[in-house]
Design a protein around this motif. Structure first.
Motif, PDB file in Angstrom:
ATOM      1  N   GLY A  75       0.789  -1.230   0.000  1.00 54.60           N
ATOM      2  CA  GLY A  75       0.000   0.000   0.000  1.00 54.60           C
ATOM      3  C   GLY A  75       0.818   1.276   0.000  1.00 54.60           C
ATOM      4  N   ASP A  76       2.154   1.151   0.115  1.00 55.66           N
ATOM      5  CA  ASP A  76       2.999   2.347   0.074  1.00 55.66           C
ATOM      6  C   ASP A  76       2.953   2.990  -1.305  1.00 55.66           C
ATOM      7  N   TYR A  77       3.236   4.280  -1.295  1.00 54.91           N
ATOM      8  CA  TYR A  77       3.477   4.989  -2.557  1.00 54.91           C
ATOM      9  C   TYR A  77       4.842   5.613  -2.360  1.00 54.91           C
ATOM     10  N   LEU A 133      -2.079   7.825 -10.833  1.00 57.76           N
ATOM     11  CA  LEU A 133      -1.252   7.033  -9.917  1.00 57.76           C
ATOM     12  C   LEU A 133      -1.853   7.031  -8.513  1.00 57.76           C
ATOM     13  N   GLU A 134      -2.339   8.201  -8.078  1.00 53.90           N
ATOM     14  CA  GLU A 134      -2.942   8.295  -6.751  1.00 53.90           C
ATOM     15  C   GLU A 134      -4.157   7.373  -6.640  1.00 53.90           C
ATOM     16  N   ASN A 138      -3.045   3.813  -6.368  1.00 53.64           N
ATOM     17  CA  ASN A 138      -2.528   3.553  -5.037  1.00 53.64           C
ATOM     18  C   ASN A 138      -3.672   3.376  -4.043  1.00 53.64           C
ATOM     19  N   LYS A 139      -4.704   4.214  -4.175  1.00 51.28           N
ATOM     20  CA  LYS A 139      -5.859   4.118  -3.263  1.00 51.28           C
ATOM     21  C   LYS A 139      -6.608   2.812  -3.478  1.00 51.28           C
ATOM     22  N   THR A 171       0.613  -1.111  -4.590  1.00 53.58           N
ATOM     23  CA  THR A 171       1.811  -0.468  -4.078  1.00 53.58           C
ATOM     24  C   THR A 171       2.549   0.163  -5.248  1.00 53.58           C
ATOM     25  N   LEU A 172       3.000   1.404  -5.073  1.00 49.56           N
ATOM     26  CA  LEU A 172       3.687   2.075  -6.174  1.00 49.56           C
ATOM     27  C   LEU A 172       5.124   2.391  -5.779  1.00 49.56           C
ATOM     28  N   VAL A 188       3.901  11.542  -3.242  1.00 52.20           N
ATOM     29  CA  VAL A 188       4.093  10.227  -2.630  1.00 52.20           C
ATOM     30  C   VAL A 188       3.800  10.250  -1.127  1.00 52.20           C
TER      31      VAL A 188
END
Lengths: 266, 253
Positions: free
Chosen positions: B36-38, B189-190, B193-194, B198-199, B213
């Motif tokens: 789940g990290d960006y 990208l956001e 990620n939501k 994981t990005l 990020v």
């Protein structure tokens, strides 16, 4: 006009020619898109050395050519990957080296009974019944392998790094591909000739690329161009008593000119 | 460095070093990426960001240390469909390549389909779903070379999404993409990620990335900073990295 088919050697030439016409763009599309076009030229010169060895040892020259080109293609790929030698330099070494070997072998044997000229420029008359069988079997194998590994070949040609991350065994695919190139070029030599084979591999594909189609359609267009040019080339060269290899290549160039002009014109 | 609540670790680098001959590129990198990290990976040119990404993707092997992907040593990792990769487009892509958008996105399914098998209807459906996610569904029959740089980049994301990955690696994805398209790109990208992906984003564009990020790793041969991007700005790490006098513009977020 159908009297032409009464000559067995013309029928053999057409059979072999169509198989080669189908294979050439199938390999050519990946060579052209990967900027490997020179490999076709290099392998065709290697095959001359293979043919000379075959004639010297009295084994079928198509078979000795395949062995020589497959082994060299393998070494060329390893040299390229080692990055100790530039890719084009590796090709140059093999191109001139094998030509030198062929010339030395030919001079040492004081010329061969078979007219070597036929192998340089291609000749329908050099295609024997046994050659048609060899070309048929090997041609079918190459075709089946390209179809089986089609998606991997496309991905690796488009973007090798992403293909690797996607889990595609890129090393295996590259090795397989270069061996398929070697076989295709070796089987094409008796009809098209050493000096002209790379043109048949490259030009129909480059012509098809001008049409701006999808990948699948580009291959199909290249196939149509290649097959029509080979059949027309053999028939025209028979009636006008011209070199079939040269006629075929000039026809493909003509088609390329048409597709190129069509793209240029509004 | 600040502690942030994390899920399970999905990428873990332990004492990783890498060099090209005598030229040390990365030294003793310890870095964990959690589900789940960006993560934004930034740093000066030649600082080793792309090398770090290639090590994580197993395109390069470390000279020292170990890398684990989803708990498996990277050299033995084989669950590649769980990894999506968006390469640096400018370097990897030939605009004359004769492929439609659909053909490109389908490549993202090839690893999942496996050797000697053909793609089927399910793969085309998955490709369509990916194209919808990036808003490019109406372009599927267009040639990839005919699209704008920003559109091409979306197609490459769709290709990476086609295998339903858990992690998406992006290497300088906005190079050559105009500013307006970049904005939409970061929104995409956001959103991804939501949705739980994981990005890991490598970029030279510190300015933008620090605002996008949730985690920041700053690489210059060593891991200079790892943690919250806001703290990175506040503590003047930029000056330590790039020297004094570098102007840094904060976007209103």
């Amino acid at each position: 006009m159908f009297e032409i088919f009464r000559y067995a050697f013309i029928v053999r030439g057409l059979e072999a020619g169509v198989v080669i016409a189908i294979l050439a763009p199938l390999i050519g599309i990946f060579l052209v898109l990967r900027r490997y076009s020179l490999i076709a030229d290099t392998l065709s010169h290697v095959s001359l050395a293979g043919i000379a060895i075959g004639l010297l040892l009295k084994i079928n020259p198509v078979i000795s050519a395949i062995i020589a080109t497959s082994l060299s293609s393998f070494v060329i790929e390893k040299l390229r990957l080692s990055k100790k030698v530039y890719g084009e330099s590796a090709l140059s070494i093999f191109l001139s080296g094998s030509l030198a070997l062929a010339v030395v072998l030919i001079s040492a044997a004081r010329g061969f009974n078979v007219n070597l000229f036929n192998y340089l420029f291609g000749s329908i008359a050099t295609v024997r019944a046994f050659d048609v069988t060899v070309i048929g079997i090997l041609g079918t194998s190459v075709f089946v392998l390209v179809v089986l590994f089609y998606k991997e070949l496309v991905f690796v040609s488009f973007d090798e790094e992403s293909a690797k991350v996607a889990g595609i065994p890129t090393g295996l695919i590259n090795t397989l591909f270069i061996i398929l190139c070697a076989i295709t070029i070796s089987v094409a030599i008796p009809v098209i000739g050493i000096l002209l084979i790379s043109a048949l591999v490259v030009i129909p594909v480059v012509a098809a690329l001008q049409l701006k189609l999808s990948f699948v359609r580009t291959i199909l267009a290249a196939e149509v161009i290649s097959i029509l040019c080979v059949i027309a080339g053999i028939i025209i060269s028979f009636y006008l008593d011209l070199s079939p290899g040269g006629t075929i290549v000039l026809l493909t160039l003509f088609v390329f000119a048409l597709t190129f002009l069509r793209k240029m014109l509004p | 460095m600040q502690n942030i609540k994390h899920g399970e670790t999905i990428v873990e680098l332990t004492n990783v070093s890498f060099s090209y001959g005598d030229n040390i590129v990365l030294k003793d990198i310890n870095l964990s990426v959690h589900k789940g990290d960006y993560l934004g990976v930034i740093g000066p040119n030649g600082g080793g960001k792309t090398t770090l990404l290639k090590l994580m993707l197993c395109l390069l092997k470390p000279n020292k240390g170990s890398i684990e992907l989803m708990g498996v040593d990277a050299s033995r990792f084989d669950d590649w469909p769980k990894i999506g990769y968006v390469p640096q487009k400018a370097v990897h892509f030939d605009v004359n390549f004769p492929a439609t958008v659909m053909e490109v996105v389908l490549m993202g399914r090839y690893g999942k389909v496996g050797l000697l098998k053909r793609t089927g209807r399910a793969d085309v459906e998955a490709a369509k779903v990916s194209l919808v996610k990036v808003g490019m569904e109406s372009y599927s029959n267009r040639l990839i070379g005919d699209l704008s740089a920003g559109q091409q980049q979306r197609v490459f994301i769709a290709r990476a999404l086609a295998s339903s990955p858990e992690i998406l690696f992006l290497d300088e994805p906005t190079v050559g993409v105009d500013l307006k398209a970049q904005e939409g790109f970061y929104e995409l990208l956001e959103k991804l990620n939501k949705s739980g992906i994981t990005l890991i984003l490598v970029s030279h564009d510190i300015d933008v990335v620090t605002n996008e990020v949730t985690e920041l790793a700053c690489i210059n041969e060593e891991l200079v900073y790892h943690g919250n991007p806001q703290k990175f700005i506040k503590d003047d790490y930029i000056e330590k990295l790039y020297g004094k006098g570098v102007k840094f513009i904060l976007h209103g977020h």
